[in-house]
Design a protein around this motif. Structure first.
Motif, PDB file in Angstrom:
ATOM      1  N   PRO A   1      37.101  30.121  41.573  1.00 59.59           N
ATOM      2  CA  PRO A   1      38.545  30.647  41.860  1.00 59.59           C
ATOM      3  C   PRO A   1      39.723  29.872  41.643  1.00 59.59           C
ATOM      4  CG  PRO A   1      36.968  30.918  43.636  1.00 59.59           C
ATOM      5  CD  PRO A   1      36.216  29.945  42.719  1.00 59.59           C
ATOM      6  N   ASP A   2      40.836  30.113  41.229  1.00 56.56           N
ATOM      7  CA  ASP A   2      42.022  29.400  41.150  1.00 56.56           C
ATOM      8  C   ASP A   2      42.454  28.788  42.317  1.00 56.56           C
ATOM      9  OD1 ASP A   2      42.269  29.407  38.166  1.00 56.56           O
ATOM     10  OD2 ASP A   2      43.117  31.378  38.258  1.00 56.56           O
ATOM     11  N   THR A   3      41.762  27.960  43.108  1.00 57.18           N
ATOM     12  CA  THR A   3      42.386  27.455  44.253  1.00 57.18           C
ATOM     13  C   THR A   3      42.070  25.772  43.996  1.00 57.18           C
ATOM     14  OG1 THR A   3      40.270  27.217  45.721  1.00 57.18           O
ATOM     15  CG2 THR A   3      41.801  29.156  45.831  1.00 57.18           C
TER      16      THR A   3
ATOM     17  N   GLY B   1      39.893  27.401  30.809  1.00 59.54           N
ATOM     18  CA  GLY B   1      41.050  27.983  31.497  1.00 59.54           C
ATOM     19  C   GLY B   1      41.865  27.000  32.486  1.00 59.54           C
ATOM     20  N   GLY B   2      42.961  27.416  33.160  1.00 65.32           N
ATOM     21  CA  GLY B   2      43.573  26.729  33.721  1.00 65.32           C
ATOM     22  C   GLY B   2      44.116  25.345  33.550  1.00 65.32           C
ATOM     23  N   VAL B   3      44.305  25.178  32.149  1.00 62.19           N
ATOM     24  CA  VAL B   3      44.783  24.009  31.826  1.00 62.19           C
ATOM     25  C   VAL B   3      46.555  23.891  31.250  1.00 62.19           C
ATOM     26  CG1 VAL B   3      42.995  22.360  31.042  1.00 62.19           C
ATOM     27  CG2 VAL B   3      43.864  24.343  29.503  1.00 62.19           C
TER      28      VAL B   3
ATOM     29  N   ALA C   1      48.736  28.487  38.769  1.00 61.00           N
ATOM     30  CA  ALA C   1      47.559  28.163  39.443  1.00 61.00           C
ATOM     31  C   ALA C   1      46.498  27.439  38.382  1.00 61.00           C
ATOM     32  CB  ALA C   1      46.778  29.678  39.397  1.00 61.00           C
ATOM     33  N   ASP C   2      47.291  26.614  37.638  1.00 66.51           N
ATOM     34  CA  ASP C   2      46.428  25.594  36.813  1.00 66.51           C
ATOM     35  C   ASP C   2      46.287  24.282  37.455  1.00 66.51           C
ATOM     36  OD1 ASP C   2      46.352  27.556  34.980  1.00 66.51           O
ATOM     37  OD2 ASP C   2      48.186  26.997  33.917  1.00 66.51           O
ATOM     38  N   TYR C   3      45.290  24.339  38.122  1.00 69.46           N
ATOM     39  CA  TYR C   3      44.624  22.987  38.835  1.00 69.46           C
ATOM     40  C   TYR C   3      43.701  21.957  38.238  1.00 69.46           C
ATOM     41  CZ  TYR C   3      46.445  25.984  42.724  1.00 69.46           C
ATOM     42  OH  TYR C   3      47.531  26.443  43.373  1.00 69.46           O
TER      43      TYR C   3
ATOM     44  N   SER D   1      33.918  28.579  34.465  1.00 65.95           N
ATOM     45  CA  SER D   1      35.095  29.117  34.185  1.00 65.95           C
ATOM     46  C   SER D   1      35.980  29.165  35.421  1.00 65.95           C
ATOM     47  CB  SER D   1      34.797  30.518  33.745  1.00 65.95           C
ATOM     48  OG  SER D   1      33.970  30.529  32.654  1.00 65.95           O
ATOM     49  N   THR D   2      37.411  29.151  35.086  1.00 66.18           N
ATOM     50  CA  THR D   2      38.359  29.230  36.043  1.00 66.18           C
ATOM     51  C   THR D   2      39.044  30.356  35.916  1.00 66.18           C
ATOM     52  OG1 THR D   2      40.113  28.074  34.869  1.00 66.18           O
ATOM     53  CG2 THR D   2      38.602  26.584  36.400  1.00 66.18           C
ATOM     54  N   GLY D   3      39.520  31.230  36.702  1.00 63.17           N
ATOM     55  CA  GLY D   3      40.487  32.396  36.700  1.00 63.17           C
ATOM     56  C   GLY D   3      40.123  33.439  37.697  1.00 63.17           C
ATOM     57  N   ASP D   4      41.149  33.864  38.265  1.00 62.78           N
ATOM     58  CA  ASP D   4      40.945  34.892  39.482  1.00 62.78           C
ATOM     59  C   ASP D   4      40.583  36.443  38.824  1.00 62.78           C
ATOM     60  OD1 ASP D   4      41.026  33.017  41.529  1.00 62.78           O
ATOM     61  OD2 ASP D   4      43.053  33.365  41.682  1.00 62.78           O
ATOM     62  N   GLU D   5      41.052  36.383  37.551  1.00 59.02           N
ATOM     63  CA  GLU D   5      40.986  37.664  37.073  1.00 59.02           C
ATOM     64  C   GLU D   5      39.575  37.904  36.441  1.00 59.02           C
ATOM     65  OE1 GLU D   5      41.953  35.110  35.677  1.00 59.02           O
ATOM     66  OE2 GLU D   5      42.148  35.128  33.544  1.00 59.02           O
ATOM     67  N   LEU D   6      38.725  36.829  36.611  1.00 58.86           N
ATOM     68  CA  LEU D   6      37.576  36.991  35.681  1.00 58.86           C
ATOM     69  C   LEU D   6      36.076  37.596  36.689  1.00 58.86           C
ATOM     70  CD1 LEU D   6      37.428  33.580  34.095  1.00 58.86           C
ATOM     71  CD2 LEU D   6      38.194  35.520  33.114  1.00 58.86           C
TER      72      LEU D   6
HETATM   73 MG    MG Z   1      43.396  30.925  34.267  1.00 57.27          MG
END
Ligand code: MG
Ligand code: AMP
Length: 423
Positions: free
Chosen positions: A239-241, A263-265, A270-272, A196-201
């Motif tokens: 993390p979203d980096t 996530g992140g698409v 922050a969508d890498y 999963s990606t996302g700093d909120e998770l």
């Molecule tokens: Mg995200």
């Protein structure tokens, strides 16, 4: 509808490909697994056969009785009047008769008992008049050759029983056992990694600070992958980096046949995911004309001359399940078996109006039931937001509206994709 400038909220987007095109690209770019392993048949449920199975024996191996009763030669059956017969011996399942059969007598026989040489007919015990322990009477009402199972009737020696690529069921495993096969060659299971990606998770067990949520996608993905009998590699929350995502891609490509991110698409800051795929591999598509699940990325990464396929699923929990079921599941099935999955749909009557604009395929979460008259009816689960995972929990089907559909009126017939067997 009045004309207005294109916006990212438009149902129709010129650069989004159709669901069918996306599916085609996926099968065109996947090479099915050819590696195999030998497993005991008890461990072969839902595995795919690596070879054809040819029957090494006849099943049943010998002529035997299909009933509890009395065996005799069909020629000896009464034709006009009743005849009395002496019981000359017994043939029980696994304990064949040792005497030679004499015309004019009968042999007491049980279901599965080997037919004594010279007999070809079994009279069920219910149709026999028992005169004493030694004698029975038969009326002239029986046909020669009845109630007998012949060698190879179920499976004949040398015949192809199953084809390579078949997904083994409980019945199949029983058949393999009846052929005396204790182990078989099956195709290797696909290795599927996900993160999963996302700093909120946050992970379960951690405290939620403001703006944080628990990661649920890794759990739905885990469950759906388990259902498919894959080797699962959980790479956790990334993390979203840029660096962390690149590292996860490299690790996943090294360890798996298919890997999935959620996530992140989107096109947020922050969508890498998209840039990382572009940097490390090849992008086949990144947007599908569907709802939910439009930002869906698919690509290939090379690692040590081996290819790994990548699916970048959206972050929203419903979109994850929809895109997994519509694209990743068929991809895994094709990779694992070399066969294309045929999804089963039903027709149902919509019990409510559903608004839709043409341009993209929609997968609406529905609840269908069968009326006492046998007709299928369907309605929506309620709120359809792609973050509302309860809509998937409540649903027992997708209402599948094609891209060109411009909505449904109450009473219209719609196509539904039933969850049973799907999730
Ligand atoms: Mg995200
Ligand atoms: P994103 O595509 O990363 O912008 O995520 C879209 C939405 O899905 C956001 O509201 C995220 O918080 C949510 N989301 C992303 N990943 C997860 C996850 N693993 N579990 C639950 N919700 C998620």
């Amino acid at each position: 509808m009045t004309k207005r400038p294109a916006s990212c909220l438009d149902a129709f987007e010129a650069d989004a490909i159709s669901v069918d095109t996306a599916r085609q690209i996926i099968t065109d770019t996947i090479t099915p697994i050819s590696a195999s392993e030998t497993v005991p048949i008890r461990e072969s449920l839902k595995r795919y056969l690596a070879t054809d199975i040819i029957s090494p024996i006849n099943v049943p191996p010998h002529t035997n009785s299909a009933m509890d009763g009395y065996a005799l030669a069909g020629n000896d059956l009464p034709t006009n009047t009743a005849i009395d017969y002496k019981i000359a011996g017994t043939s029980f399942a696994g304990i064949p008769s040792t005497q030679t059969y004499q015309s004019g007598t009968v042999v007491r026989i049980m279901t599965g008992g080997v037919m004594p040489a010279g007999t070809d007919t079994v009279i069920p015990q219910e149709l026999v008049e028992k005169l004493d322990d030694q004698t029975i009477r038969l009326e002239p009402e029986h046909k020669a050759g009845q109630n007998v199972r012949h060698p190879g009737e179920d499976l004949a020696i040398g015949k192809k029983v199953f084809e390579k690529g078949r997904k083994l069921s409980a019945a199949d495993i029983g058949i393999l056992a009846s052929l005396g096969l204790g182990q078989i060659d099956v195709l290797a299971r696909p290795k599927v990694a996900f993160f999963s990606t996302g700093d909120e998770l946050r992970s379960i067990g951690e405290n939620l600070k403001e703006g944080e949520i628990y990661d649920s996608n890794r759990y739905t993905l885990f469950a759906m992958l388990k259902n498919l009998n894959t080797e699962i590699i959980d790479l956790g929350v990334i993390p979203d980096t840029e660096e962390a995502i690149e590292k996860a891609f490299t690790q996943a490509a090294a360890e798996s046949d298919i890997f999935i991110s959620t996530g992140g698409v989107s096109v947020g800051e922050a969508d890498y995911i998209k840039p990382t795929l572009k940097k490390l591999g090849e992008t086949h598509f990144w947007k599908v004309a569907m709802k939910p699940g439009r930002p869906l990325t698919y690509g290939t990464l090379n690692h040590n001359k081996r290819q790994t396929k990548f699916f970048g699923l959206p972050g929203n929990p419903v979109a994850v399940m929809v895109t997994f079921l519509q694209f990743v599941q068929p991809a895994i099935h094709y990779l694992a078996s070399g066969k294309q999955e045929k999804s089963i749909t039903l027709k149902a009557i919509a019990k409510e109006t559903i608004k839709k604009r043409p341009g993209r395929t929609e997968y609406i979460r529905g609840i269908f039931e069968q009326t006492p008259e046998g007709e299928f009816i369907v309605r929506r689960t309620g709120k359809q937001g792609s973050g509302i995972l309860m809509s998937m929990s409540l649903a027992n089907c997708f209402i599948h509206l094609n891209a060109d559909s411009n909505g449904v009126n109450e009473g219209d017939t719609v196509e539904i994709q039933v969850f049973e067997g799907l999730i």
